[in-house]
Design a protein around this motif. Structure first.
Motif, PDB file in Angstrom:
ATOM      1  N   UNK A  53      35.746  51.239  39.467  1.00  0.00           N
ATOM      2  CA  UNK A  53      34.738  51.915  40.284  1.00  0.00           C
ATOM      3  C   UNK A  53      34.305  51.064  41.473  1.00  0.00           C
ATOM      4  N   UNK A  54      34.362  49.730  41.308  1.00  0.00           N
ATOM      5  CA  UNK A  54      33.865  48.847  42.365  1.00  0.00           C
ATOM      6  C   UNK A  54      34.910  47.792  42.717  1.00  0.00           C
ATOM      7  N   UNK A  55      34.739  47.242  43.887  1.00  0.00           N
ATOM      8  CA  UNK A  55      35.488  46.065  44.319  1.00  0.00           C
ATOM      9  C   UNK A  55      34.503  45.134  45.026  1.00  0.00           C
ATOM     10  N   UNK A  56      34.894  43.911  45.226  1.00  0.00           N
ATOM     11  CA  UNK A  56      34.031  43.002  45.975  1.00  0.00           C
ATOM     12  C   UNK A  56      34.056  43.391  47.461  1.00  0.00           C
ATOM     13  N   UNK A  57      32.952  43.160  48.140  1.00  0.00           N
ATOM     14  CA  UNK A  57      32.881  43.507  49.558  1.00  0.00           C
ATOM     15  C   UNK A  57      33.958  42.785  50.361  1.00  0.00           C
ATOM     16  N   UNK A  58      34.270  41.568  49.944  1.00  0.00           N
ATOM     17  CA  UNK A  58      35.323  40.818  50.622  1.00  0.00           C
ATOM     18  C   UNK A  58      35.989  39.900  49.607  1.00  0.00           C
ATOM     19  N   UNK A  59      37.262  39.614  49.833  1.00  0.00           N
ATOM     20  CA  UNK A  59      38.005  38.727  48.945  1.00  0.00           C
ATOM     21  C   UNK A  59      37.927  37.305  49.483  1.00  0.00           C
ATOM     22  N   UNK A  60      37.535  36.385  48.602  1.00  0.00           N
ATOM     23  CA  UNK A  60      37.474  34.979  49.009  1.00  0.00           C
ATOM     24  C   UNK A  60      38.878  34.483  49.334  1.00  0.00           C
ATOM     25  N   UNK A  61      39.061  33.771  50.432  1.00  0.00           N
ATOM     26  CA  UNK A  61      40.405  33.318  50.809  1.00  0.00           C
ATOM     27  C   UNK A  61      40.948  32.218  49.922  1.00  0.00           C
ATOM     28  N   UNK A  62      40.052  31.475  49.260  1.00  0.00           N
ATOM     29  CA  UNK A  62      40.478  30.419  48.342  1.00  0.00           C
ATOM     30  C   UNK A  62      39.746  30.596  47.017  1.00  0.00           C
ATOM     31  N   UNK A  63      40.228  29.941  45.995  1.00  0.00           N
ATOM     32  CA  UNK A  63      39.629  30.073  44.666  1.00  0.00           C
ATOM     33  C   UNK A  63      38.165  29.628  44.692  1.00  0.00           C
ATOM     34  N   UNK A  64      37.283  30.483  44.136  1.00  0.00           N
ATOM     35  CA  UNK A  64      35.878  30.133  44.030  1.00  0.00           C
ATOM     36  C   UNK A  64      35.714  29.027  42.999  1.00  0.00           C
ATOM     37  N   UNK A  65      35.030  27.959  43.376  1.00  0.00           N
ATOM     38  CA  UNK A  65      34.894  26.787  42.511  1.00  0.00           C
ATOM     39  C   UNK A  65      33.489  26.697  41.932  1.00  0.00           C
ATOM     40  N   UNK A  66      33.449  26.203  40.699  1.00  0.00           N
ATOM     41  CA  UNK A  66      32.146  25.904  40.106  1.00  0.00           C
ATOM     42  C   UNK A  66      31.539  24.685  40.797  1.00  0.00           C
ATOM     43  N   UNK A  67      30.228  24.751  40.994  1.00  0.00           N
ATOM     44  CA  UNK A  67      29.524  23.619  41.570  1.00  0.00           C
ATOM     45  C   UNK A  67      28.597  23.037  40.510  1.00  0.00           C
ATOM     46  N   UNK A  68      28.751  21.739  40.182  1.00  0.00           N
ATOM     47  CA  UNK A  68      27.924  21.130  39.121  1.00  0.00           C
ATOM     48  C   UNK A  68      26.437  21.345  39.369  1.00  0.00           C
ATOM     49  N   UNK A  69      25.779  21.922  38.353  1.00  0.00           N
ATOM     50  CA  UNK A  69      24.336  22.127  38.424  1.00  0.00           C
ATOM     51  C   UNK A  69      23.897  23.313  39.238  1.00  0.00           C
ATOM     52  N   UNK A  70      24.832  24.048  39.814  1.00  0.00           N
ATOM     53  CA  UNK A  70      24.465  25.173  40.679  1.00  0.00           C
ATOM     54  C   UNK A  70      24.814  26.496  40.003  1.00  0.00           C
ATOM     55  N   UNK A  71      24.019  27.508  40.278  1.00  0.00           N
ATOM     56  CA  UNK A  71      24.302  28.848  39.774  1.00  0.00           C
ATOM     57  C   UNK A  71      25.511  29.428  40.527  1.00  0.00           C
TER      58      UNK A  71
END
Length: 408
Positions: free
Chosen positions: A282-300
């Motif tokens: 039903x949904x898609x993201x508004x835009x596709x990230x060009x690179x892999x989304x990375x976890x950031x230590x301590x960040x949401x």
């Protein structure tokens, strides 16, 4: 005259408790004028006698690959070639595995490897055996080889008292499947018609390695496309990413996203009949990230901003190139029939096929389905069946609905 009149049908009886149904199957085939040539495996003789089978068929029963009387003229090749169709009933897990591997270590195996006639299998086994990955591999291999199936059905197992999917189809259902098989596309009720089917999930990319999707396997949609083709329709299948083979005799195009699926559907209009089985995201993201989304230590994590995908069923069902018959599917986890009724009116469909997907390990990715046909005239509920059986029955229903639309 019936489709089976004077047709020579080679009946291979496998070694399972359901072999007793083969006796009634012989009678039903002969009622319709078929000439039945029985072949028994060694296991089949543990459940029914050659005398009973031969008496009902009014024919010699073949069982030995190394018979001095029958093999002097390469009898297994003669049997394989001198027939209009081959039925295997019951088709055990062992027989399916041997067929998929091309093993011919008995008379039945040699015939099945040598025949050029259409082959119809009626599987029968314990539900655990039917759902085992090895049997699923055999099923996929045989389907891609052009072998046809009828059943299995859901119910109680005779030998164990367990219930589930694995009962052999009833003799009359096997006869009906054989009649449809031998009628051939040129003579089928959908001959000259064009059909469009969507199947499988869509994958909506988040970044180069992640996507939004669902658990749809495509089995039901692919089975419907194949069933419509067997009734004579020229079928165009638009498939999302699946791990099953393309159905034989069907023009198939592969897509990834909902927008790609809509474009492929619109490019293949007009058609007489459209069946939208695909579980489109039903949904898609508004835009596709060009690179892999990375976890950031301590960040949401960054929130995903979603937008609606196109509604393919509504686009076609209410569009200027609407097919004469439009069918949608509704996969729901609650308020199944109410939601399907709303969908019927909102999407411009003639029918919504509703199924409950709330059970874990159930319809999504499974091999059986319980469907409810929702139309303006009401709701019709079918018993739980294998997805192939649902497809056969639905294809026949849709052919009848199109025929009704032709009447003045």
């Amino acid at each position: 005259m019936t489709t089976l009149q004077s047709k020579r049908v080679l009946l291979v009886v496998g070694g399972g408790i359901a072999a007793y149904k083969a006796l009634d199957l012989v009678r039903r085939l002969r009622e319709r004028g078929a000439i039945v040539v029985p072949v028994m495996t060694r296991g089949a003789a543990e459940f029914v006698t050659p005398l009973s089978l031969g008496a009902l068929a009014a024919a010699k029963v073949y069982s030995d690959l190394f018979s001095r009387d029958d093999e002097h003229d390469v009898g297994h090749i003669r049997l394989a070639r001198n027939c209009d169709a081959v039925i295997v009933a019951p088709a055990t897990a062992d027989r399916m595995a041997k067929m998929a591997a091309g093993i011919a270590d008995d008379l039945a195996g040699a015939i099945l490897l040598a025949t050029r006639a259409p082959v119809l299998l009626a599987p029968a086994m314990n539900p655990a055996m039917w759902s085992h990955p090895a049997t699923r591999r055999s099923l996929d291999r045989l389907t891609s080889d052009g072998i046809r199936f009828v059943g299995p059905d859901a119910g109680e197992m005779a030998e164990s008292g367990e219930a589930g999917l694995g009962r052999m189809a009833e003799p009359l259902a096997i006869v009906a499947a054989l009649e449809a098989l031998l009628a051939g596309p040129a003579d089928g009720p959908l001959a000259g018609r064009t059909a469009l089917v969507t199947s499988g999930p869509t994958h909506e990319p988040i970044d180069p390695v992640r996507y939004i999707a669902n658990r749809s396997s495509g089995r039901q949609g692919h089975a419907i496309a194949a069933a419509l083709a067997r009734l004579g329709a020229a079928v165009r299948l638009v498939s999302g990413p699946v791990a099953i083979p393309d159905p034989p005799g069907v023009e198939t195009v592969h897509v990834e996203t909902a927008r790609e699926m809509l474009a492929a559907v619109e490019a293949r209009l007009p058609v007489d009949l459209a069946v939208f089985v695909a579980a489109v995201a039903d949904w898609r993201t508004e835009s596709q990230a060009p690179t892999k989304l990375k976890k950031r230590p301590g960040a949401e994590p960054e929130p995903l901003r979603l937008t609606l995908n196109p509604d393919i069923l509504k686009t076609v069902g209410t569009g200027s190139r609407r097919p004469r018959l439009v069918v949608g599917f509704a996969a729901e986890t609650a308020d199944l029939l109410a939601n399907a009724g709303v969908k019927l009116a909102a999407k411009g469909a003639d029918m919504i096929v509703a199924n409950d997907v709330s059970a874990e390990g159930g319809v999504m990715g499974g091999n059986a389905n319980t469907v409810h046909l929702v139309t303006a005239q009401g709701v019709e509920t079918w018993e739980t069946m294998a997805k192939d059986a649902v497809a056969e029955k639905l294809a026949q229903r849709l052919a009848a609905m199109l025929a009704d639309k032709d009447r003045p």
